[in-house]
Motif scaffolding. Structure first.
Motif: not given
Length: 409
Positions: A324-325, A365-367, A370-372, A379-382
């Motif tokens: 989903e992310c 931007a923060a997303s 992580v998910w780009g 960071r994805r795991k966290e």
């Protein structure tokens, strides 16, 4: 923000007629700051009365407080059709004053109306002033419009041989066209719940869930309404909605919440019957998983717990959240590339919009980091740990509430 008045002393005083909501307001203060001090800071006195009138210029404020008192003394009947009635545990006066016992005092009445007549539009606009005072950054609906549905909840009590009504809360919902992709039908519509307001003295007493159930009742009585959705729900509203919907399904489905775990066909049928949208059904299916596994303690750390049922759920839900992310990040990139944000506000509204836009940009931007495409795996795991922990806390609390309601019913 109010400038030029001594700290703590200035206040805006607003008084409504309990039934018709005829409003009056005034601004009171003890003294002003010297204009020379303000000029040193490039400030000026805030015209509070003018600011309130501009923010709520659609409302018919009384010029004199006596007009509100006179309106309260007039006979009043709620606008619209009576759609529900319940015994009230205590009178409105006792609830406001915090006195009295739990003896029955009066009744609660639900009325539904469409905001397209003179009386209904007048009341709808007065209700919108409460949105401004009680919902942070709340926007107002535009009426008259035959697509706006309003449901009010009043406390009714017999006082000196007449019925006195006191507003408890209200909900607004907009009807718009929707395509039924499962049945391939184009003559459907949705109800999108826009505002749900319960006045402070009546909060934490189950009134919001009463209003939500009234919206479902309205939808279930119309075969053309596909489902009920909610516009940008707050975390607290979503938590209330989860509990109300889960308790409703547990009580009305023969197999309880477990029926949500019987596949997509079952979800679609349940959604049709109870007017629940697919997104909400998937949330409730997660609650059903926790409920079935007996996971009802939100204080447990879901990352360190060794229960086999939780380990299986954790892996499956994290996998779904991961996809989903990634999908959401892809949509965000397309939307940001293809569209520019428009702005039609000015003054303080522009400042607020700019601030909100900056906050959204920072979050995006923060997303993206992580998910780009070049996102850090750790960071994805966290991020997944945090998302699952929040989901676990909310869904186990909902499952616990369902069990509690079932035991007391």
């Amino acid at each position: 923000m109010i400038f030029a008045f001594l700290v703590v002393k200035p206040r805006v005083e607003i008084i409504y007629a309990s039934g018709s909501l005829k409003p009056w307001f005034d601004f009171k203060f003890e003294s002003k700051v010297d204009i020379r001090q303000l000029r040193k800071e490039n400030l000026t006195h805030t015209n509070v009365i003018k600011s309130v009138e501009n923010a709520t210029k659609f409302c018919d404020y009384a010029r004199l407080l006596g007009a509100v008192h006179a309106e309260t003394d007039l006979p009043f009947e709620p606008v619209g059709e009576l759609v529900g009635e319940f015994p009230a545990p205590r009178t409105a006066e006792e609830l406001i004053e915090g006195t009295g016992n739990e003896a029955c005092g009066g009744r609660l009445v639900l009325h539904h109306f469409i905001a397209n007549t003179a009386d209904s539009v007048r009341l709808a606009l007065r209700l919108q002033t409460l949105v401004i005072w009680l919902i942070e950054c709340g926007g107002c609906i535009e009426v008259p419009d035959e697509n706006w549905h309003v449901i009010t909840l009043y406390h009714a009590a017999e006082v000196q041989n007449r019925t006195v009504y006191c507003l408890v809360g209200f909900v607004t919902a907009y009807r718009y066209w929707a395509y039924d992709k499962f049945e391939k039908q184009i003559d459907k519509c949705r109800l999108r719940l826009s505002q749900c307001v319960v006045l402070p003295p009546f909060q934490r007493k189950g009134h919001a869930s009463r209003l939500l159930r009234a919206v479902y009742h309205l939808a279930r009585g119309n075969e053309h309404i596909l489902d009920v959705t909610v516009e940008d729900p707050s975390p607290d509203f979503q938590a209330m909605r989860d509990v109300a919907d889960a308790c409703m399904l547990e009580a009305e489905l023969n197999g309880g919440l477990a029926e949500l775990l019987q596949g997509m066909a079952a979800l679609v049928n349940i959604g049709r019957r109870f007017k629940l949208c697919m997104r909400q059904l998937r949330r409730l299916a997660d609650v059903a998983e926790f409920h079935k596994a007996g996971l009802t303690d939100p204080t447990v750390d879901p990352e360190t717990c060794t229960l086999e049922a939780l380990i299986v759920l954790r892996r499956r839900i994290k996998k779904r959240l991961y996809h989903e992310c990634l999908i959401q990040q892809g949509r965000g990139l397309v939307e940001n590339h293809g569209h520019e944000q428009s702005s039609d506000c000015s003054g303080e509204g522009m400042a607020l919009a700019s601030s909100a836009a900056n906050a959204d940009e920072d979050e995006e931007a923060a997303s993206a980091r992580v998910w780009g495409p070049d996102g850090d795996p750790e960071r994805r795991k966290e991020s997944l740990r945090q998302q699952f922990a929040e989901l676990y806390r909310r869904h186990t609390a909902t499952a616990a509430r369902v069990i509690s309601v079932r035991r007391t019913s």
